[in-house]
Design an enzyme around this catalytic site. Structure first.
Site, PDB file in Angstrom:
ATOM      1  N   SER A 296       4.869  -5.379   7.785  1.00 30.53           N
ATOM      2  CA  SER A 296       4.654  -4.814   8.923  1.00 30.53           C
ATOM      3  C   SER A 296       5.085  -3.656   9.451  1.00 30.53           C
ATOM      4  O   SER A 296       4.233  -3.140   8.708  1.00 30.53           O
ATOM      5  CB  SER A 296       4.973  -6.112   9.728  1.00 30.53           C
ATOM      6  OG  SER A 296       4.691  -6.212  10.791  1.00 30.53           O
ATOM      7  N   ASP A 307       1.328   9.686   5.738  1.00 28.62           N
ATOM      8  CA  ASP A 307      -0.214   9.956   5.606  1.00 28.62           C
ATOM      9  C   ASP A 307      -0.103  11.283   6.552  1.00 28.62           C
ATOM     10  O   ASP A 307      -0.730  12.160   6.320  1.00 28.62           O
ATOM     11  CB  ASP A 307      -1.003   9.343   6.748  1.00 28.62           C
ATOM     12  CG  ASP A 307      -1.604   8.110   6.004  1.00 28.62           C
ATOM     13  OD1 ASP A 307      -1.500   8.400   4.403  1.00 28.62           O
ATOM     14  OD2 ASP A 307      -1.770   7.166   6.150  1.00 28.62           O
ATOM     15  N   LYS A 321       0.978  -6.791   4.882  1.00 29.19           N
ATOM     16  CA  LYS A 321       0.961  -7.235   5.919  1.00 29.19           C
ATOM     17  C   LYS A 321      -0.139  -6.494   7.239  1.00 29.19           C
ATOM     18  O   LYS A 321       1.002  -5.479   7.624  1.00 29.19           O
ATOM     19  CB  LYS A 321       2.575  -8.095   6.324  1.00 29.19           C
ATOM     20  CG  LYS A 321       1.561  -9.103   7.788  1.00 29.19           C
ATOM     21  CD  LYS A 321       3.141  -9.478   8.201  1.00 29.19           C
ATOM     22  CE  LYS A 321       2.832 -10.421   9.580  1.00 29.19           C
ATOM     23  NZ  LYS A 321       2.927  -9.614  10.287  1.00 29.19           N
TER      24      LYS A 321
END
Length: 543
Positions: A296, A307, A321
């Site tokens: 999460s 990224d 998740k």
């Protein structure tokens, strides 16, 4: 001619718009009709059961079971929380409760025992220590109470008083102790410290209110101690509040950087979340440690850092998740924690596992073939993939433990021994000097071998399952001699097995004993002694 063409186009556009509107209206009517139909069917069944069923109808039980079953068909995270469980929801969201601040241990027929008082808690300040037995709570004897009921009696509104009769572990005295309850907060930042001359380390276990501020404070503390690179340990961190994840990313990325995109069930529901404050550091090398228990919000943080090429993600693939939950109030003061969106990392990856059939036993993402995934690129052009979870830049081998060690922990043997040790030792050396000696281990062996627990090896467990299957199939008798030989080969004496796993067991015992004397932070410090994964991470090249 031109006017005719314009009129034809206008008519076509109007017709298309009307068709789309009709389709939307039809879909809306269809959904409303289906909902009304099933609501009416359910109501009709309940009325008939109430009128005709042979016994008194347990309305509360069957309706709660029905609601739970309905929500379980959606996803594991959409749940109904009735009014009486709202405090549990607040505990989940903020890790706070009203109470005395101690973890308790209770044998089935025994008294409540103080297992781990939190540092600085009302229990600690009142002199309660590991091994002290709670004989009664507000005049009610604990011997006949379940663990949950004992815990509930200790909890209460901050500022109120709870009265205990306590048998002190070391002196043997029985004393009355009155404790004023406080608001207890279990911190998500479990430890902040230097692991070598230049490496700062922060262990974070959750994402509840204000954890980002605690991370920020930890950063400045470590910076003052000479930190040149930082490790943020998110292993086992199951997540929490998304806004706290965004705030943590904001500490290390320029203001305005994309952190995550949430998308609901309509294109209009997509929303971007960006960093909104000035960072504390955009240059210091970062290592994020993750594993299959990192989920999460942990995946939001690690996905954004990866990224944007801001740090190096090390460890194992994360849980997978990629769902956002929102808490909605419903009738009778209940709450519905409902999945409202999926989230995507800055490169466009969806963290949610594509196919639940590829889940491991613990629910985390299993192996996903590249053919089922898509390529995305980080800000520097590195290729990353979706398919579920965050794949680390540097893979590290997670520790593995024998079935015996799991059994010693889960059966409470470690807890019982730590309590016994604390009763028999007034103190232990300073944490840096404390080690479980060979003499201590002999004492543990004598204690553990007298306890009743499942000490079978994984091999013996599999053998027992195979033997049972052969007996059910009627084949065991024909293989009697072979089975006896195999059983002898895979069986091991309890004491012999405990001694064999000494090197695995000692770190767990040292951690359990350390927290009894120096509280929870000491447990992390002991764990770091044996953290080979962290040591490998510090040797790995940074990306």
């Amino acid at each position: 001619m031109k006017k005719d063409i314009v009129n034809i186009i206008a008519a076509a556009v109007l017709a298309a718009a009307s068709l789309c509107l009709s389709a939307v209206q039809a879909e809306g009517q269809s959904k409303s009709f289906k909902l009304g139909q099933w609501t009416e069917i359910e109501s009709s069944i309940l009325k008939e059961l109430n009128r005709s069923y042979v016994d008194s109808l347990p309305i509360d039980r069957i309706m709660r079971a029905g609601i739970n079953a309905m929500l379980e068909n959606l996803d594991p995270y959409t749940i109904y929380i009735p009014e009486e469980e709202n405090e549990d929801l607040q505990m989940m969201l903020s890790k706070t409760y009203g109470g005395i601040g101690a973890i308790i241990f209770k044998e089935k027929s025994g008294n409540v025992i103080i297992n781990e008082p939190y540092s600085g808690s009302p229990a600690w300040k009142s002199g309660l220590r590991c091994g002290d037995e709670i004989l009664s709570i507000d005049g009610v004897e604990t011997k006949g109470l379940e663990t949950a009921e004992s815990s509930d009696r200790m909890k209460g509104k901050p500022g109120t008083t709870v009265n205990f009769k306590v048998l002190k572990a070391r002196s043997g005295d029985t004393v009355d102790v009155a404790i004023v309850r406080e608001r207890i907060h279990i911190p998500d930042v479990e430890y902040v410290g230097m692991v070598d001359d230049t490496t700062g380390y922060i262990k974070q276990s959750g994402f509840t209110d204000n954890v980002a501020e605690d991370i920020k404070a930890g950063y400045f503390k470590l910076k003052d101690l000479g930190m040149k690179r930082m490790v943020l340990d998110l292993r086992g961190n199951g997540g929490g509040l998304m806004n706290e994840a965004i705030k943590i990313v904001s500490l290390f990325l320029p203001k305005g950087s994309l952190v995550v995109t949430a998308k609901g069930n309509t294109p209009e529901s997509a929303r971007e979340y960006r960093t909104t404050s000035e960072p504390v550091d955009t240059l210091m090398p970062l290592i994020l440690l993750v594993d299959s228990g990192s989920a999460s919000s942990s995946e939001i943080v690690s996905g954004a850092i990866q990224d944007h090429d801001r740090g190096t993600i090390m460890g194992e693939r994360t849980f997978g998740k990629g769902l956002v939950q929102t808490v909605r109030p419903i009738v009778y003061n209940g709450q519905l924690k409902v999945t409202t969106a999926k989230y995507y990392t800055p490169s466009g990856r969806c963290v949610q596992a594509i196919d639940y059939s590829h889940r491991n036993e613990d629910g985390s993402v299993g192996h996903i073939p590249d053919s089922l995934t898509h390529e995305f690129k980080t800000s520097k052009g590195r290729i990353v993939r979706d398919g579920g979870g965050i794949t680390p830049d540097v893979k590290l081998k997670a520790p593995s433990y024998s079935r015996l060690v799991y059994s010693l922990v889960l059966s409470g043997i470690m807890d019982r021994y730590a309590i016994k040790y604390a009763k028999e030792h007034d103190s232990i050396p300073a944490l840096e000097e404390f080690h479980f000696t060979d003499e201590d281990f002999e004492d543990f062996v004598e204690f553990a071998k007298a306890q009743d627990f499942d000490y079978r090896s994984s091999g013996k467990t599999l053998f027992d399952q195979m033997k049972k299957a052969l007996e059910e199939d009627g084949l065991a008798e024909n293989m009697k001699s072979e089975l006896e030989a195999m059983e002898k080969a895979v069986s091991m004496d309890k004491e012999e097995f405990i001694r064999l796993k000494k090197d695995e067991i000692i770190p767990f015992i040292e951690e359990e004993i350390a927290v009894r004397y120096y509280c929870q932070e000491a447990g992390i410090q002991v764990r770091l002694r044996y953290d080979n994964e962290l040591r490998e991470a510090l040797k790995s090249p940074m990306i």
